[in-house]
Design a protein around this motif. Structure first.
Motif, short mmCIF file in Angstrom:
data_model
loop_
_atom_site.label_atom_id
_atom_site.label_comp_id
_atom_site.label_asym_id
_atom_site.label_seq_id
_atom_site.Cartn_x
_atom_site.Cartn_y
_atom_site.Cartn_z
N ILE A 73 -5.25 -9.03 2.67
CA ILE A 73 -4.98 -8.50 1.34
C ILE A 73 -5.14 -6.99 1.28
N GLY A 74 -6.04 -6.43 2.06
CA GLY A 74 -6.26 -5.00 1.98
C GLY A 74 -5.51 -4.17 2.98
N ALA A 75 -4.60 -4.78 3.77
CA ALA A 75 -3.90 -4.06 4.83
C ALA A 75 -2.42 -4.02 4.55
N GLY A 76 -1.70 -3.21 5.33
CA GLY A 76 -0.25 -3.19 5.27
C GLY A 76 0.30 -1.92 4.67
N PRO A 77 1.61 -1.73 4.78
CA PRO A 77 2.24 -0.50 4.30
C PRO A 77 2.26 -0.38 2.78
N ILE A 78 2.24 -1.51 2.07
CA ILE A 78 2.16 -1.48 0.61
C ILE A 78 0.69 -1.57 0.23
#
Length: 858
Positions: A73-78
């Motif tokens: 939930i806390g990772a990624g490009p968005i």
């Protein structure tokens, strides 16, 4: 489901990202793209329940949970929960599945609270999944993809005091129950949380979980009932999702293995709760590269799904939700897996025993694994590194979204290769590129003018087939559609090659080839000119329209836009396939072939038949079809226990010779009429006796067999013919009256008929044809042959037709056409009833065959 690399990472607050496996994000075919608007529907407000095999809203209307797994939930490009949920909703998902672990429940619920709080105002629902008892996983237990001891607890009972993956146990069966009660209390009355997935991927081999055997240490069904009843006593609005345990050694019913989830006994031993209509069963499904399951597509997989869990849906026992499924869609076998699974979930495999859906029923819902940019994992997430959607995955999950009005859309318009939606001058909305598997998307910049259209922007984007190494390759589009009749329109313009013949490719729709060596430049009459091709498709049930473009004689296949729109009434015969000869040119040295046999058993019709395919049969050509109807008593060879290949040997001397197969390559069908004793004559002939207009069961069955061959073989639908002798001549007349391609009242099938020694027997013998028959047949190509001395089936009928159409003297060999119609007649003064031995044989029959195979239906 077993997965060989880290693919389940709980929440970023719980676990560090697993080490990269060396797999990289492939970009071939994955052009960055966004969706304009939502292609799927949100779930309605209020709790959900079940009815038969459907999940329904509070009004009883079927819905489809189209979820995406979201644990990082806390990772990624968005960045940010709200921004991700906006993107999830824009992609068309209506729910997210998030996980929690018993040992870290407080921390996990704090993060889930953030998700629930942001999801509610956006109309996105949440499903909670109890994933494992302990955190701290690694390669020794497949990174926590499933709890290695296969149970729902890891202290006491059948446990050895650990979770099986190297972590000391902390969760008893009693604590597991207490934790779920705490979760239910925490979200009591919260309509955003719609269901609880009680346990992720239990296992059922080597002393692990069982089903319904009463052993409380292992009985998964008993656990589901115990925990489920505790939850619904606190909050009766939630769905209780019960996963079948994965069983690689053999399913509980003893009819195969169940690597996706073993629900083979759930029909006999269901999960029963104190609050009815809340149980949803679940399985997980991944392709071979992730699951290690070799039987991941095709008929074998369908048969095993039917046995393991599909029967629950087919028999309307209970709904099943695919709680995890997904693929990076990079492996060569992924397309076959996706095509099989999507078709099955959308009700397209009813012929193989799979579920089907009708009316407002929804297909089987599921959860795509997983949201985010997960480079190095399998699957590798729904996003590219810039936050755009991975197009090759979207082409699969976009077919499994929820559409509130029906189980599938009725209209599809796609601006191929383009990342933005388009509104044409007529006000029609075309979505950004979607529904594809493979190929490379491309948009011209700057755009070029396209002649012959007022929607030039549609033709400035394309998808073309390439393997990424400069070689032509096939690609496809697939769209879940509601039952109905459709016109599929493919739009093309050529702005790359400069010469006729430089690009030639094939197109098939639902397995039927509709274009062969299609040359856009030649068809359009020049470069930068629009050319469209439309084809009729019929879906008797909600299903899938699959359009495959594959390499032909030269260059890469391509398409610029796709529209699938409803059509009125049954579909007309498709147009001739471009580039495919109507009749294959005469062959050299064609040899006799092997007859084959089949049986019709559908809609109350039963009929045996023999058939012969042309020499060198190939799906690169479309062949004429000849239905041949036998003489009296020949049907008894089958129905009275005789020779089921008797017609084949009878016809060998006419149709299975090197000369005939060289000059007239065609598909020949020889059905057997049921000629058992019948005083009323309904089953003893091809066209019905009385009253006039009774077309008879044998006639209908023979027509159905013919239609089957047109649909399932490489047949040319506008060159289908019927011929027969004596009783078969009567049947040929009846077929042309009832099923001709111009005005047949029961179906427009036949382009021409060649009756030998026949009449339409339902009107009697020795009578003139009624006026309405003469009028109806005026433009229908018929070449009749009779002997002047025929005392069995007198030539009165044929002669009357000749005179009614303005003929003069009776025509002898080779036969003439009547002045006032399409009718041809040949009357041989030297023959009686038995004219077939002369005129089916070559060379005497050549003028008849030359005429017949030249006829083409409108």
């Amino acid at each position: 489901m077993r997965r060989p690399v880290p693919s389940i990472i709980i929440m970023s607050s719980m676990l560090a990202l697993a080490a990269c496996t060396g797999r990289v994000d492939k970009s071939s075919g994955d052009t960055p793209s966004t969706l304009s608007g939502s292609p799927g529907s949100a779930l309605p407000a209020g709790p959900l329940s079940t009815r038969g095999n459907q999940i329904v809203d509070k009004s009883g209307t079927p819905v489809r949970i189209a979820s995406v797994g979201w644990n990082e939930i806390g990772a990624g490009p968005i960045q940010g929960i709200a921004a991700n949920l906006d993107a999830i909703g824009a992609a068309g998902f209506n729910a997210v599945r998030v996980s929690w672990v018993n040992a870290t429940m407080a921390e996990d619920l704090a993060r889930i609270d953030e998700v629930v709080g942001a999801a509610g105002p956006r109309g996105i629902k949440v499903i909670l999944d109890n994933h494992t008892n302990e955190p701290g996983h690694g390669p020794q237990d497949n990174w926590g993809a499933q709890q290695k001891n296969g149970l729902w607890y890891d202290v006491g009972g059948a446990s050895d005091g650990t979770d099986g993956g190297g972590n000391p146990g902390t969760v008893t069966d009693a604590k597991f129950l207490a934790d779920w009660k705490a979760v239910a209390t925490h979200y009591r009355g919260n309509d955003t949380v719609i269901g609880y997935d009680l346990r992720n991927e239990p296992l059922a081999y080597g002393g692990m979980s069982t089903w319904g055997d009463g052993n409380l240490d292992t009985d998964l069904r008993a656990m589901y009932q115990r925990v489920g009843n505790a939850i619904v006593a606190i909050d009766a609005g939630k769905l209780i999702i019960c996963e079948g345990p994965q069983n690689y050694g053999g399913n509980f019913a003893g009819n195969g293995v169940a690597p996706w989830g073993d629900l083979s006994l759930a029909g006999q031993r269901p999960v029963v709760l104190s609050v009815p209509n809340k149980v949803v069963y679940s399985v997980h499904d991944y392709p071979h590269e992730i699951s290690g399951i070799s039987n991941d597509s095709g008929a074998g997989k369908i048969a095993q799904m039917n046995a393991d869990w599909g029967y629950l849906v087919s028999q309307k026992i209970a709904p099943v939700w695919v709680g995890e499924m997904g693929s990076s869609m990079d492996d060569p076998g992924d397309d076959a897996w996706a095509q099989t699974l999507v078709s099955y979930l959308n009700g397209g495999e009813g012929g193989a025993g799979g579920p089907t859906f009708s009316g407002d029923e929804q297909g089987i819902g599921g959860d795509w694994w997983a949201w985010g940019y997960l480079a190095g994992q399998l699957p590798d997430g729904t996003q590219n590194s810039d936050g755009s959607l991975r197009a090759n995955q979207r082409a699969v999950w976009s077919q499994l979204l929820y559409h509130a009005t029906t189980g599938a859309p009725h209209v599809i318009r796609v601006a191929v290769g383009q990342s933005q939606a388009y509104v044409d001058p007529a006000g029609n909305s075309w979505s950004a590129d979607t529904g594809f598997q493979g190929g490379i998307g491309f948009t011209l910049a700057p755009p070029v003018p396209i002649a012959g259209t007022d929607a030039a922007p549609l033709y400035n984007g394309e998808r073309y087939g390439s393997d990424g190494n400069g070689n032509a390759a096939a690609f496809r589009y697939a769209f879940a559609m509601a039952a109905g009749n459709y016109n599929v329109t493919l739009k093309f313009a050529e702005y790359y090659v400069t010469g006729v013949g430089e690009r030639q490719f094939d197109v098939s729709i639902n397995g039927n080839k509709v274009l062969t060596n299609f040359d856009i430049l030649a068809a359009a009459g020049g470069a930068n000119k629009a050319v469209d091709r439309s084809f009729a498709v019929s879906l008797p049930n909600d299903g899938t329209v699959t359009i495959e473009l594959s390499p032909g004689a030269a260059q890469n296949p391509k398409v610029d836009a796709i529209a699938i729109l409803p059509s009125d009434g049954p579909p007309p015969p498709p147009p001739p396939p471009d580039g495919a000869p109507l009749i294959v040119p005469p062959l050299v040295g064609a040899t006799p072939g092997a007859w084959q046999s089949g049986d019709l058993d559908a809609a109350g019709m039963r009929m045996h038949y023999n058939y012969l395919l042309p020499h060198g049969y190939s799906d690169k050509h479309r062949y004429p079809v000849l239905l041949w109807l036998h003489e009296n008593d020949m049907g008894n060879s089958v129905y009275n226990g005789g020779d089921p290949t008797g017609l084949a040997s009878y016809l060998d001397g006419w149709f299975n010779t090197s000369a005939f197969r060289t000059n007239y390559p065609c598909i020949i069908i020889a059905p057997y009429a049921d000629q058992r004793s019948d005083p009323g004559g309904a089953t003893s002939n091809w066209g019905g006796w009385v009253p006039p207009g009774d077309h008879g069961p044998n006639e209908d069955a023979a027509a159905a067999i013919t239609q089957y061959f047109v649909q399932h073989f490489s047949a040319y639908p506008r060159k289908v013919y019927v011929s027969g002798a004596s009783l078969g001549g009567h049947g040929s007349w009846a077929m042309m009256l009832d099923y001709n391609a111009w005005n047949g009242p029961f179906g427009k099938i036949f382009a021409a008929g060649m009756p030998l020694a026949g009449v339409i027997e339902r009107y009697g013998f020795g009578v003139d044809p009624p006026g309405d028959v003469v009028d109806r047949m005026r433009n229908v190509p018929v070449f009749a042959v009779h002997g002047s001395g025929d005392g069995t089936s007198q030539p009165n009928w044929d002669r009357a037709m000749w005179h009614d159409y303005g003929g003069g003297a009776l025509p002898g060999n080779p036969g003439a056409q009547s002045p006032g119609g399409a009718y041809r007649y040949l009357e041989d003064p030297g023959l009686g009833h038995d004219v077939w031995d002369t005129y089916y044989a070559l060379p005497a029959g050549k003028p008849l065959y030359d005429w017949m195979f030249a006829q083409t239906a409108p």
